[in-house]
Design a protein around this motif. Structure first.
Motif, PDB file in Angstrom:
ATOM      1  N   MET A 132       0.848  -1.190   0.000  1.00 30.37           N
ATOM      2  CA  MET A 132       0.000   0.000   0.000  1.00 30.37           C
ATOM      3  C   MET A 132       0.883   1.240   0.000  1.00 30.37           C
ATOM      4  SD  MET A 132      -2.662  -1.218   2.999  1.00 30.37           S
ATOM      5  CE  MET A 132      -3.663   0.260   2.869  1.00 30.37           C
ATOM      6  N   ASN A 133       0.432   2.289  -0.660  1.00 28.18           N
ATOM      7  CA  ASN A 133       1.211   3.528  -0.638  1.00 28.18           C
ATOM      8  C   ASN A 133       0.914   4.326   0.628  1.00 28.18           C
ATOM      9  OD1 ASN A 133      -1.202   5.060  -1.116  1.00 28.18           O
ATOM     10  ND2 ASN A 133      -0.984   4.628  -3.306  1.00 28.18           N
ATOM     11  N   PHE A 134       1.776   5.287   0.905  1.00 30.91           N
ATOM     12  CA  PHE A 134       1.671   6.057   2.144  1.00 30.91           C
ATOM     13  C   PHE A 134       0.329   6.777   2.260  1.00 30.91           C
ATOM     14  CE2 PHE A 134       6.558   6.605   2.142  1.00 30.91           C
ATOM     15  CZ  PHE A 134       6.685   5.370   2.760  1.00 30.91           C
ATOM     16  N   SER A 135      -0.135   7.326   1.161  1.00 29.45           N
ATOM     17  CA  SER A 135      -1.366   8.114   1.193  1.00 29.45           C
ATOM     18  C   SER A 135      -2.584   7.271   1.553  1.00 29.45           C
ATOM     19  CB  SER A 135      -1.598   8.793  -0.159  1.00 29.45           C
ATOM     20  OG  SER A 135      -1.706   7.824  -1.193  1.00 29.45           O
ATOM     21  N   THR A 136      -2.494   5.957   1.353  1.00 31.32           N
ATOM     22  CA  THR A 136      -3.576   5.049   1.735  1.00 31.32           C
ATOM     23  C   THR A 136      -3.422   4.592   3.182  1.00 31.32           C
ATOM     24  OG1 THR A 136      -3.743   4.245  -0.543  1.00 31.32           O
ATOM     25  CG2 THR A 136      -4.767   2.901   1.163  1.00 31.32           C
ATOM     26  N   ILE A 137      -2.203   4.305   3.581  1.00 28.06           N
ATOM     27  CA  ILE A 137      -1.940   3.788   4.935  1.00 28.06           C
ATOM     28  C   ILE A 137      -2.343   4.793   6.005  1.00 28.06           C
ATOM     29  CG2 ILE A 137      -0.120   3.088   6.556  1.00 28.06           C
ATOM     30  CD1 ILE A 137       1.410   1.981   4.132  1.00 28.06           C
ATOM     31  N   LEU A 138      -1.940   6.057   5.822  1.00 27.43           N
ATOM     32  CA  LEU A 138      -2.076   7.045   6.892  1.00 27.43           C
ATOM     33  C   LEU A 138      -3.519   7.328   7.308  1.00 27.43           C
ATOM     34  CD1 LEU A 138       0.773   9.532   5.916  1.00 27.43           C
ATOM     35  CD2 LEU A 138       0.756   7.865   7.760  1.00 27.43           C
ATOM     36  N   PRO A 139      -4.419   7.699   6.404  1.00 32.72           N
ATOM     37  CA  PRO A 139      -5.787   8.002   6.860  1.00 32.72           C
ATOM     38  C   PRO A 139      -6.504   6.816   7.487  1.00 32.72           C
ATOM     39  CG  PRO A 139      -5.662   7.967   4.459  1.00 32.72           C
ATOM     40  CD  PRO A 139      -4.266   7.921   4.957  1.00 32.72           C
ATOM     41  N   TYR A 140      -6.288   5.616   6.914  1.00 31.49           N
ATOM     42  CA  TYR A 140      -6.930   4.430   7.482  1.00 31.49           C
ATOM     43  C   TYR A 140      -6.372   4.103   8.870  1.00 31.49           C
ATOM     44  CZ  TYR A 140      -9.339   3.323   3.118  1.00 31.49           C
ATOM     45  OH  TYR A 140     -10.163   3.360   2.031  1.00 31.49           O
ATOM     46  N   THR A 141      -5.068   4.301   9.034  1.00 25.40           N
ATOM     47  CA  THR A 141      -4.458   3.997  10.335  1.00 25.40           C
ATOM     48  C   THR A 141      -4.914   4.979  11.402  1.00 25.40           C
ATOM     49  OG1 THR A 141      -2.497   3.123   9.204  1.00 25.40           O
ATOM     50  CG2 THR A 141      -2.287   3.590  11.551  1.00 25.40           C
ATOM     51  N   VAL A 142      -4.951   6.269  11.069  1.00 28.20           N
ATOM     52  CA  VAL A 142      -5.428   7.272  12.029  1.00 28.20           C
ATOM     53  C   VAL A 142      -6.879   6.988  12.409  1.00 28.20           C
ATOM     54  CG1 VAL A 142      -5.962   9.718  12.363  1.00 28.20           C
ATOM     55  CG2 VAL A 142      -3.803   9.054  11.296  1.00 28.20           C
ATOM     56  N   THR A 143      -7.687   6.594  11.440  1.00 32.88           N
ATOM     57  CA  THR A 143      -9.082   6.230  11.718  1.00 32.88           C
ATOM     58  C   THR A 143      -9.150   5.039  12.671  1.00 32.88           C
ATOM     59  OG1 THR A 143      -9.827   7.027   9.556  1.00 32.88           O
ATOM     60  CG2 THR A 143     -11.262   5.468  10.695  1.00 32.88           C
ATOM     61  N   ALA A 144      -8.335   4.019  12.392  1.00 34.18           N
ATOM     62  CA  ALA A 144      -8.330   2.818  13.240  1.00 34.18           C
ATOM     63  C   ALA A 144      -7.906   3.151  14.670  1.00 34.18           C
ATOM     64  CB  ALA A 144      -7.391   1.767  12.642  1.00 34.18           C
ATOM     65  N   ILE A 145      -6.869   3.989  14.836  1.00 36.03           N
ATOM     66  CA  ILE A 145      -6.420   4.375  16.174  1.00 36.03           C
ATOM     67  C   ILE A 145      -7.522   5.136  16.902  1.00 36.03           C
ATOM     68  CG2 ILE A 145      -4.754   5.763  17.482  1.00 36.03           C
ATOM     69  CD1 ILE A 145      -2.726   5.226  15.253  1.00 36.03           C
ATOM     70  N   SER A 146      -8.183   6.035  16.194  1.00 35.86           N
ATOM     71  CA  SER A 146      -9.266   6.820  16.805  1.00 35.86           C
ATOM     72  C   SER A 146     -10.384   5.911  17.309  1.00 35.86           C
ATOM     73  CB  SER A 146      -9.815   7.829  15.797  1.00 35.86           C
ATOM     74  OG  SER A 146      -8.814   8.718  15.352  1.00 35.86           O
ATOM     75  N   VAL A 147     -10.776   4.943  16.482  1.00 34.70           N
ATOM     76  CA  VAL A 147     -11.843   4.017  16.876  1.00 34.70           C
ATOM     77  C   VAL A 147     -11.419   3.187  18.085  1.00 34.70           C
ATOM     78  CG1 VAL A 147     -13.185   1.996  16.161  1.00 34.70           C
ATOM     79  CG2 VAL A 147     -12.848   3.903  14.565  1.00 34.70           C
ATOM     80  N   LEU A 148     -10.194   2.693  18.070  1.00 36.48           N
ATOM     81  CA  LEU A 148      -9.700   1.894  19.195  1.00 36.48           C
ATOM     82  C   LEU A 148      -9.709   2.693  20.496  1.00 36.48           C
ATOM     83  CD1 LEU A 148      -6.672   0.110  17.460  1.00 36.48           C
ATOM     84  CD2 LEU A 148      -8.683  -1.031  18.402  1.00 36.48           C
ATOM     85  N   VAL A 149      -9.207   3.926  20.420  1.00 39.00           N
ATOM     86  CA  VAL A 149      -9.139   4.759  21.623  1.00 39.00           C
ATOM     87  C   VAL A 149     -10.544   5.101  22.129  1.00 39.00           C
ATOM     88  CG1 VAL A 149      -8.446   7.023  22.491  1.00 39.00           C
ATOM     89  CG2 VAL A 149      -6.858   5.696  21.094  1.00 39.00           C
ATOM     90  N   SER A 150     -11.482   5.278  21.217  1.00 38.43           N
ATOM     91  CA  SER A 150     -12.854   5.614  21.635  1.00 38.43           C
ATOM     92  C   SER A 150     -13.501   4.487  22.437  1.00 38.43           C
ATOM     93  CB  SER A 150     -13.716   5.929  20.412  1.00 38.43           C
ATOM     94  OG  SER A 150     -13.994   4.755  19.667  1.00 38.43           O
ATOM     95  N   LEU A 151     -12.971   3.265  22.306  1.00 37.87           N
ATOM     96  CA  LEU A 151     -13.523   2.098  23.009  1.00 37.87           C
ATOM     97  C   LEU A 151     -12.906   1.897  24.393  1.00 37.87           C
ATOM     98  CD1 LEU A 151     -13.486  -0.435  20.008  1.00 37.87           C
ATOM     99  CD2 LEU A 151     -15.402   0.959  20.816  1.00 37.87           C
ATOM    100  N   LEU A 152     -12.085   2.853  24.805  1.00 36.13           N
ATOM    101  CA  LEU A 152     -11.353   2.703  26.063  1.00 36.13           C
ATOM    102  C   LEU A 152     -12.268   2.532  27.276  1.00 36.13           C
ATOM    103  CD1 LEU A 152      -8.280   2.775  26.697  1.00 36.13           C
ATOM    104  CD2 LEU A 152      -8.587   5.154  27.378  1.00 36.13           C
ATOM    105  N   GLY A 153     -13.418   3.194  27.258  1.00 38.77           N
ATOM    106  CA  GLY A 153     -14.295   3.162  28.420  1.00 38.77           C
ATOM    107  C   GLY A 153     -15.285   2.012  28.451  1.00 38.77           C
ATOM    108  N   ILE A 154     -15.281   1.154  27.422  1.00 37.04           N
ATOM    109  CA  ILE A 154     -16.243   0.054  27.353  1.00 37.04           C
ATOM    110  C   ILE A 154     -16.245  -0.843  28.605  1.00 37.04           C
ATOM    111  CG2 ILE A 154     -16.845  -2.066  26.102  1.00 37.04           C
ATOM    112  CD1 ILE A 154     -17.721   0.470  24.694  1.00 37.04           C
TER     113      ILE A 154
END
Length: 416
Positions: A293-315
């Protein structure tokens, strides 16, 4: 045959550069990490004051925010070898001086504060200059690998630094530790002396930055960030990620684990360590990912994934009674491991993109300004999050940071 031999010789020179760079960085990073933890623990032991301990830590962090832009300007103006070797020799001399001063009487708090401040200043010059010099050590196609290995050293020093620092404080006199650290920095300088910092000479515009006034040079670096669409995007993505980690992870995680779920401190230590382990796994695998995958594809998807993971911290707070201690530990450990991997998948490509995009003669100042702003965002996010803990439900706080980061990520990556 001659071309084949020449190519083989260049490959060997490149490998030697990489090995010498990694050895020098490892010694410098581990020396600074071990000392930073050990001296803080030493201050806490001799004074029993949490405030004195906090001041010692602050002396290691604050100078980096203030000095990085200055270090960046100087890194562009002076030979990289002189700056890198010189800063490691200065750190070595600082430890030898501390060893000498502590020979007849224990170091005072003033000496410790001053040495921590000076070590942080010199290390800032070293770090920024090395980032500016790194692209010249290898061919462009190897940059992602070098950045991955560099990140690996950073992560290992974060994990092992406190462990080694605690062991050294327990088993040896602080003066012996200072002597050993001084020797290690000198050895690092020797290895870095043999690096070819102009192995790959990049084409560049003739800006003649060394003739500029300091402020003009600094303004040029700042302007270049905002004039470049790619760099501006990377800059704000870095800021968004550090805000997310400070606001939604670094404060809520220990509060939930220690104050609400009441897990034992040793389990929190395991959970927290999983972030560093994730960083290591990410550094080891990101190069393979970039081949698919190129950088421009990796970065937005990864930031999205980190955001979703962190949002689940209080579950787990919702299922506090249904989940046992083991379940909580597995949940948070898995989450932190994945977040750590994600951070590497952002950090390493962003650094590589910046190295590729920034002209070599202003690379130092651009890196210096960027890193200062990023380092400033993290403590500000920590302070705001720590203040809001009293007024906002702890399970909501991670979601707020995640939503803000997702919004920034969407704006940065939307198609014009």
């Amino acid at each position: 045959m001659t071309e084949a031999l020449l190519s083989l010789k260049k490959d060997q020179e490149e490998k030697r550069n990489i090995v010498l760079f990694l050895c020098g960085k490892a010694v410098s990073m581990f020396g600074s990490s071990v000392y930073g933890f050990a001296i803080g623990l030493y201050v806490l032991t001799i004074t029993g004051s949490a405030l004195s301990y906090a001041v010692t830590i602050m002396m290691n962090v604050v100078p980096m925010i203030l000095i990085n832009p200055i270090a960046g300007v100087l890194a562009d103006r002076f030979p990289k070898k002189m700056m890198i070797v010189g800063t490691d020799l200065l750190n070595g001399a600082l430890f030898f001086l501390l060893f000498y001063m502590s020979h007849n009487q224990p170091l005072s708090l003033g000496h410790i504060y001053a040495s921590s401040f000076l070590l942080s200043v010199v290390t800032s010059f070293y770090g920024i200059t090395m980032e500016a010099a790194k692209p010249g050590l290898t061919y462009p196609k190897r940059r992602i690998r070098v950045n991955s290995l560099s990140k690996l050293i950073d992560s290992l020093s974060t994990i092992l630094g406190p462990i080694l620092g605690g062991v050294m404080i327990a088993l040896m006199d602080i003066r012996v530790f200072m002597l050993l650290n001084g020797i290690s920095f000198v050895l690092s300088a020797i290895s870095e002396f043999f690096i070819d910092y102009e192995f790959y000479v990049e084409p560049q515009q003739k800006r003649v930055v060394h003739k500029m006034v300091f402020i003009e040079h600094l303004k040029m670096g700042i302007s270049y960030i905002f004039d470049s669409k790619v760099l501006k995007k990377m800059f704000f993505m870095f800021i968004a990620l550090n805000f997310l980690l400070g606001f939604s992870l670094n404060v809520p995680l220990p509060y939930i684990v220690n104050e609400i779920l009441l897990l034992p401190p040793k389990l929190y230590g395991i959970i927290n360590a999983m972030i560093s382990i994730g960083l290591i796994l990410g550094a080891l695998t990101v190069e393979k990912l970039t081949r698919r995958m190129n950088f421009s594809t990796i970065l937005p998807y990864t930031v999205t994934a980190i955001s979703v993971l962190v949002s689940l911290l209080g579950i787990p707070v919702f299922f506090q009674e249904a989940m046992n201690t083991f379940g909580h530990t597995i949940y948070f450990s898995s989450l932190c491991l994945l977040v750590g991997i994600g951070i590497s998948y952002v950090d390493i490509p962003v650094i590589t993109i910046m190295q590729n995009e920034i002209p070599p003669d202003i690379r130092g100042v651009v890196f210096g300004v960027s890193m200062s702003v990023v380092k400033l965002v993290l403590p500000m996010a920590l302070l705001v999050s720590g203040y809001l803990v009293k007024y906002v439900p702890i399970i909501i706080l991670p979601m707020i940071g995640a939503i803000i980061t997702l919004g920034i990520n969407f704006i940065l990556n939307r198609k014009d």
